[in-house]
Design an enzyme around this catalytic site. Structure first.
Site, PDB file in Angstrom:
ATOM      1  N   VAL A  37       0.808  -1.215   0.000  1.00  0.00           N
ATOM      2  CA  VAL A  37       0.000   0.000   0.000  1.00  0.00           C
ATOM      3  C   VAL A  37       0.852   1.280   0.000  1.00  0.00           C
ATOM      4  O   VAL A  37       0.416   2.324  -0.442  1.00  0.00           O
ATOM      5  CB  VAL A  37      -0.944  -0.039   1.230  1.00  0.00           C
ATOM      6  N   ALA A  76       3.755   1.853  -1.591  1.00  0.00           N
ATOM      7  CA  ALA A  76       4.561   2.141  -2.785  1.00  0.00           C
ATOM      8  C   ALA A  76       3.986   3.358  -3.494  1.00  0.00           C
ATOM      9  O   ALA A  76       2.781   3.456  -3.681  1.00  0.00           O
ATOM     10  CB  ALA A  76       4.594   0.940  -3.717  1.00  0.00           C
ATOM     11  N   PHE A 109      11.597   7.151 -14.896  1.00  0.00           N
ATOM     12  CA  PHE A 109      11.962   6.737 -13.551  1.00  0.00           C
ATOM     13  C   PHE A 109      13.467   6.472 -13.508  1.00  0.00           C
ATOM     14  O   PHE A 109      14.041   6.063 -14.518  1.00  0.00           O
ATOM     15  CB  PHE A 109      11.204   5.465 -13.172  1.00  0.00           C
ATOM     16  N   PHE A 115      -1.104 -15.064  12.744  1.00  0.00           N
ATOM     17  CA  PHE A 115       0.348 -14.968  12.572  1.00  0.00           C
ATOM     18  C   PHE A 115       0.943 -16.375  12.481  1.00  0.00           C
ATOM     19  O   PHE A 115       0.725 -17.209  13.371  1.00  0.00           O
ATOM     20  CB  PHE A 115       0.961 -14.214  13.759  1.00  0.00           C
ATOM     21  N   GLN A 154      18.866  -2.306  -0.006  1.00  0.00           N
ATOM     22  CA  GLN A 154      18.862  -1.016  -0.699  1.00  0.00           C
ATOM     23  C   GLN A 154      18.546   0.150   0.235  1.00  0.00           C
ATOM     24  O   GLN A 154      17.594   0.078   1.016  1.00  0.00           O
ATOM     25  CB  GLN A 154      17.835  -1.047  -1.831  1.00  0.00           C
ATOM     26  N   HIS A 178      17.754   4.365   0.530  1.00  0.00           N
ATOM     27  CA  HIS A 178      17.337   5.571  -0.166  1.00  0.00           C
ATOM     28  C   HIS A 178      17.998   6.728   0.564  1.00  0.00           C
ATOM     29  O   HIS A 178      17.972   6.770   1.791  1.00  0.00           O
ATOM     30  CB  HIS A 178      15.809   5.705  -0.121  1.00  0.00           C
ATOM     31  N   LEU A 210       9.780   8.806   2.976  1.00  0.00           N
ATOM     32  CA  LEU A 210      10.669   9.173   1.883  1.00  0.00           C
ATOM     33  C   LEU A 210      10.429  10.599   1.407  1.00  0.00           C
ATOM     34  O   LEU A 210       9.295  11.012   1.231  1.00  0.00           O
ATOM     35  CB  LEU A 210      10.401   8.274   0.681  1.00  0.00           C
ATOM     36  N   GLU A 233      13.222  12.111  -4.792  1.00  0.00           N
ATOM     37  CA  GLU A 233      14.308  12.699  -5.537  1.00  0.00           C
ATOM     38  C   GLU A 233      13.889  14.027  -6.181  1.00  0.00           C
ATOM     39  O   GLU A 233      14.710  14.901  -6.421  1.00  0.00           O
ATOM     40  CB  GLU A 233      14.678  11.715  -6.649  1.00  0.00           C
ATOM     41  N   ARG A 292      21.982   7.384  -6.069  1.00  0.00           N
ATOM     42  CA  ARG A 292      21.517   7.175  -4.703  1.00  0.00           C
ATOM     43  C   ARG A 292      22.579   6.608  -3.770  1.00  0.00           C
ATOM     44  O   ARG A 292      22.751   7.090  -2.660  1.00  0.00           O
ATOM     45  CB  ARG A 292      20.351   6.178  -4.713  1.00  0.00           C
ATOM     46  N   HIS A 322      15.356   0.738   2.353  1.00  0.00           N
ATOM     47  CA  HIS A 322      14.161   0.818   1.529  1.00  0.00           C
ATOM     48  C   HIS A 322      13.673  -0.534   1.046  1.00  0.00           C
ATOM     49  O   HIS A 322      12.468  -0.808   1.023  1.00  0.00           O
ATOM     50  CB  HIS A 322      14.461   1.727   0.338  1.00  0.00           C
ATOM     51  N   ARG A 351      18.018  -3.091  -6.830  1.00  0.00           N
ATOM     52  CA  ARG A 351      16.742  -3.066  -7.542  1.00  0.00           C
ATOM     53  C   ARG A 351      16.528  -1.711  -8.196  1.00  0.00           C
ATOM     54  O   ARG A 351      16.831  -0.677  -7.617  1.00  0.00           O
ATOM     55  CB  ARG A 351      15.586  -3.336  -6.584  1.00  0.00           C
TER      56      ARG A 351
END
Lengths: 590, 249, 141
Positions: free
Chosen positions: A47, A49, A117, A157, A231, A233, A243, A246, A286, A354, A389
């Site tokens: 949700v 992204a 992108f 769970f 990764q 950011h 975030l 950029e 990055r 990230h 990625r």
């Protein structure tokens, strides 16, 4: 002991899990498909992204272009056969989402709109405003509501996999609301639990991303792959990990240290210019920006806050008008969730975790080496992401490989098989363990939050943006100590009803395992590639490390590491070039 | 700014308590702390048994809705400093009108069932193959339903709706807005199927223009608007089928 | 999806939920809630107006004598008060309706939504105009 029976079981109800559930239900409508998720599916981290989903659809773009961008972005650690499947099926999957109602942004003629992108050389990123993941997840969730064959276990769970006779036979799960522990058996189990950003202190990841599926597979003897690739950011808000895109830097935002100095000029990232210049200063790659931050910390040029050292992103000189028209979402996030107004104030930023490139080792159908066990999405490592990625590849990845895993798992589940007696008795043992170790134990002295924050410290300082043998070994020692201390955990909460402290403890034990896998894998890879930067082994070493890292846990608890070959089909390894005009130098493959 | 702030949090454990009660905690007051951060501080440092849901802390997952001083709020987007001047504890309670499982956690099966009841998926008669590409939709057509597609299912609108409080069979704001999201989608052909659920007493006609749902919505979905629009549609359809029975499907 | 079936299975282990009781005076705390309750109460006065209308029709059918008696009855202060309250609620409903008209009627012109103020304004203007016409007819006779 209660037992329920299904054919295909999804662990995790995010994008990959729901896509897999639909694929399984469509492959054979007579199968009983179940989704077990620790949160209601629409709360899953898909949700969050924002950017978009890459898929070749416009004239002038080709599948080979998308494949090449993905492979070079991944520093040649991607399996190229998987990437070829991925780029071919991504547009189909994105179109299927369109047919299910996803509100993709459009061109004036009514066709799908795409945008540019980072790292993608052609415009191929589909988007739904800046809420692509949100729309994708809600479309998938609402679409699953029409499939009667899908049973949901919301807020359950999974604490372990049931493995007997060399194959997975189901899971043991805890219902949060009632504290009931039961066996949920299935002929195929697909892990779709997402990544493990919460192993680190500063992350964009939601609190639920605790690496559960990775740990479940690892504990069952299934290897994890390429876990050293994590990764970052470069500009997240400390504490919340939100975030700052950029675009804030592309519009002319400056990164400054505590002296108000644009420190990037000290790190071979160009010189300050009045107008922002692509690939210069704040618009450098990055990873280089994240690395410069670490050097500033070492020099003592960062500002100390309750959440550790930060630098600042300065947008004030852009003025109210530019900020409100070009960066409204940045301002909204700062105002709404951090109480900072970028028109008047500096935004504290730092690199934040990230995405996890590594994960459960799977083939191109999501199958793991353990019979009956599949994985898809961020929890899995196929691998199309290699060492790094590319932005907007993760959403199509969870669709393509979610669907493939769902279909494969459904076909495998059509053979008749009943769960073995021994598997059921394992579930009984698990129930006893949970009660004894957590619910009935009153003498424990360690707190969940303490161990968790020490783990964060260890991961940040040992396996952060830069690693070396000493830092990693220290982290490994610390994690061993923490795992030992975890045995002495004591809960304030002994209730059966919605015991979130028990949940946090179980998640913590998973994170300690995943953290160790990251550290051990990083120790093993004595080169620098993509997101894995070793100060003691600078530079890529294709001679020895054009290979995946596989980490296993033997039944005796000991760790074993292996290498697995990278599949190269049509794109021999070359140098990954940033900044200046690419002058691609071919490096001999192996 | 004072250095600490007090919270009064509703505690209820079904295994221990017959009735809920308030427990008071003092937490540090930081400029960038939201109510959710205070709850996490309590859980980590003071009392591990405090129970609440949360996940993204950026207003998109919809988990952390609670009553803060009597108002339905996403606690991840509600700064403590807003309440610092009031000089009395900030009251944190579970979302109103839902059964309480424990502390700040409410039971949401009813909401989930209602969401499903309005058939919130794209309904089409044909079934265009994927190979033939997308259904065309212009930005204007997208714009007609986009607002209603922004719902994060946080249920604040239910906690603001007295109709739902008095009569829980009311389908409620978010579910009706979601139905309208698909009804208004140029690709959808399911409006007729949804009408059976929507145009009944428990559907749109339960709503009596309180409008609080729209005021509390953190995503500006305007469920009240969706309901009123649908009332108009349903009335027109009703008249049509009354005046021209032959035209009805 | 078998949510309900699933829920039935859950109940075996179902903890005792607390269902908070809504206070009798909950609607006093907030103006929109008070308006909501007022609209609910208004049904009494709507019913009253139906009674008045039926009385009027009956008086009309019984001839001038009866109608004069009906008019005298209308002058009773209590009846005047009741009718004033009814008028208040009718106006209240009209205002409520005109105010939601903007959100109920998502009218588009050249792909853009017509501004709320325009829709609401048009409604009020029409109301005023029609009221004037009606008033003119009444005054003239």
């Amino acid at each position: 002991m209660d037992i329920s029976y299904h054919d295909v079981l999804l662990v995790g109800g995010g994008g990959a899990g729901l896509r897999a559930a639909i694929a399984a239900a469509e492959t054979n409508p007579n199968l009983s498909v179940a989704v077990v998720s620790k949160v209601y599916p629409m709360r899953s981290h898909t949700v969050s992204a924002e950017g978009g989903a890459a898929g070749v659809i416009k004239p002038g773009d080709t599948l080979d272009d998308h494949a090449y961008d993905t492979i070079s972005g991944g520093d040649w650690l991607c399996d190229q056969d998987a990437v070829e499947i991925f780029v071919k099926e991504a547009p189909e999957e994105l179109l299927r989402l369109e047919h299910w109602g996803c509100p993709w942004s459009r061109d004036p003629d009514g066709r799908i709109a795409v945008r540019a992108f980072g790292g993608m050389k052609k415009m191929r990123t589909w988007f739904a405003d800046d809420k692509t993941g949100f729309h994708l997840l809600h479309t998938l969730f609402q679409t699953t509501l029409k499939y009667n064959a899908v049973t949901r276990y919301d807020e359950w769970f999974v604490t372990r996999l049931l493995v007997d006779e060399g194959r997975v036979q189901g899971v043991v799960a805890l219902q949060l609301m009632s504290g009931r522990i039961q066996a949920i058996t299935a002929k195929s189990v697909i892990l779709c639990t997402g990544g493990c950003g919460r192993v680190f202190p500063f992350t964009t990841n939601a609190s639920i991303k605790t690496g559960d599926g990775m740990a479940l597979a690892f504990q069952a003897g299934t290897p994890l792959k390429d876990m050293e690739f994590v990764q970052y950011h470069p500009t997240g808000l400390p504490f919340t990990g939100i975030l700052i895109t950029e675009a804030a830097r592309a519009e002319g935002g400056h990164l400054i240290n505590k002296n108000g100095y644009r420190y990037l000029q000290d790190y071979n990232l160009g010189t300050p210019t009045p107008q922002p210049v692509l690939r210069n200063m704040e618009l450098g790659p990055r990873d280089r920006l994240s690395q410069a931050f670490v050097k500033e910390v070492e020099k003592g040029h960062t500002t100390d806050t309750p959440y550790g050292p930060v630098v600042h992103l300065d947008l004030r000189h852009l003025g109210e008008k530019v900020i409100n028209t070009r960066l409204p979402f940045v301002r909204e996030l700062c105002l709404k969730y951090e109480n900072i107004d970028p028109i008047k104030e500096l935004i504290p930023v730092r690199p934040v975790i990230h995405y996890m490139m590594g994960g459960v080792h799977t083939d191109n159908n999501g199958a793991t080496p353990l019979a009956g066990l599949y994985a898809a999405g961020e929890v899995a490592c196929v691998s199309i992401n290699g060492a790094n990625r590319l932005g907007s590849n993760s959403l199509p990845e969870l669709l393509v490989f979610g669907a493939r895993a769902g279909r494969a798992a459904a076909l495998a589940a059509m053979e008749q098989r009943t769960p073995s007696e021994h598997a059921i008795s394992q579930a009984q043992d698990e129930k006893a363990r949970l009660e004894e170790q957590f619910l009935r134990k009153t003498a424990g002295r360690e707190r969940v939050a303490t161990i968790r924050s020490e783990m964060h410290q260890a991961m940040e300082s040992g396996a952060g943006i830069y690693r070396n043998q000493t830092s990693l070994e220290n982290a490994a020692d610390k994690l061993r100590e923490l795992r030992e201390r975890f045995r002495d955990i004591g809960l304030d909460d002994h209730s059966l009803t919605f015991n979130t402290e028990l949940l946090a403890a179980l998640e913590l034990s998973f994170m300690l395992d995943v953290g160790s896998a990251i550290v051990e894998s990083a120790l093993h890879r004595t080169e620098s590639r993509g997101a894995h930067q070793r100060t003691d082994f600078a530079g890529r070493d294709d001679q020895n490390f054009l290979a995946h890292t596989l980490i296993f846990r033997n039944p005796d608890g000991r760790i074993r590491l292996e290498k697995a070959p990278v599949v190269i089909t049509r794109w021999p390894p070359a140098e990954r070039v940033y900044g200046v005009k690419p002058d691609v130098k071919e490096v001999a493959a192996r | 700014m004072p250095e600490t702030i007090s919270l009064e949090v509703l505690r209820y454990s079904p295994e221990r308590d017959a009735e809920p009660s308030f427990q008071r905690y003092d937490v540090p007051l930081h400029k960038d702390w939201v109510v959710l951060d205070a709850l996490n501080y309590i859980k980590d440092k003071v009392d591990g048994s405090l129970t609440f849901r949360w996940s993204c802390r950026m207003g998109i997952c919809g988990s952390c809705g609670m009553m803060v001083n009597g108002e339905p709020k996403l606690t991840c987007a509600t700064f403590l400093s807003n309440y610092a001047k009031e000089n009395k504890p900030v009251r944190v309670q579970p979302l109103r009108y839902f059964p309480v499982i424990r502390d700040l956690v409410v039971e949401v099966t009813d909401f989930m069932t209602k969401l499903q009841s309005v058939k919130p998926w794209l309904i089409r008669g044909d079934g265009k193959p994927i190979s033939e590409g997308e259904y065309l939709q212009t930005p204007e057509q997208l714009d007609r339903y986009k607002q209603f597609s922004m719902c994060i299912n946080c249920m604040l609108c239910y906690a603001a709706c007295p109709v739902y409080g008095l009569d829980p069979v009311f389908i409620g704001p978010a579910a009706i807005a979601l139905a309208q999201r698909y009804n208004m989608d140029s690709r959808d052909e399911g409006a007729h199927e949804r009408m059976d659920v929507l145009a009944q007493h428990e559907g749109i006609w339960g709503c009596t223009f309180v409008g609080e749902c729209t005021k509390v919505c953190p995503k500006h979905v305007d469920p009240a608007g969706a309901i009123q629009q649908y009332k108009l549609t349903a009335t027109i359809e009703r008249f049509k089928s009354f005046l021209m029975p032959w035209a009805a499907k | 999806m078998s949510d309900t079936r699933q829920a039935a299975r859950y109940t075996e282990y179902h903890p005792r939920w607390y269902r908070p009781r809504v206070s009798t005076w909950w609607w006093l705390g907030r103006w929109p809630y008070l308006k909501f309750i007022l609209r609910e109460i208004s049904s009494v006065f709507v019913a009253w107006f139906v009674v008045v209308l039926l009385q009027q029709i009956r008086a009309l059918s019984r001839g001038p004598e009866a109608y004069a008696a009906f008019e005298r009855w209308l002058q009773n202060p209590l009846i005047v008060l009741l009718n004033l309250i009814t008028l208040f609620f009718v106006v209240f409903h009209a205002i409520t309706w005109f105010n939601v008209a903007a959100s109920a009627m998502a009218i588009r012109f050249h792909g853009k939504r017509v501004p709320d103020l325009l829709i609401v304004g048009t409604n009020y203007a029409a109301w005023a105009a029609i009221s004037l016409v009606v008033a003119w007819f009444l005054v003239r006779s």
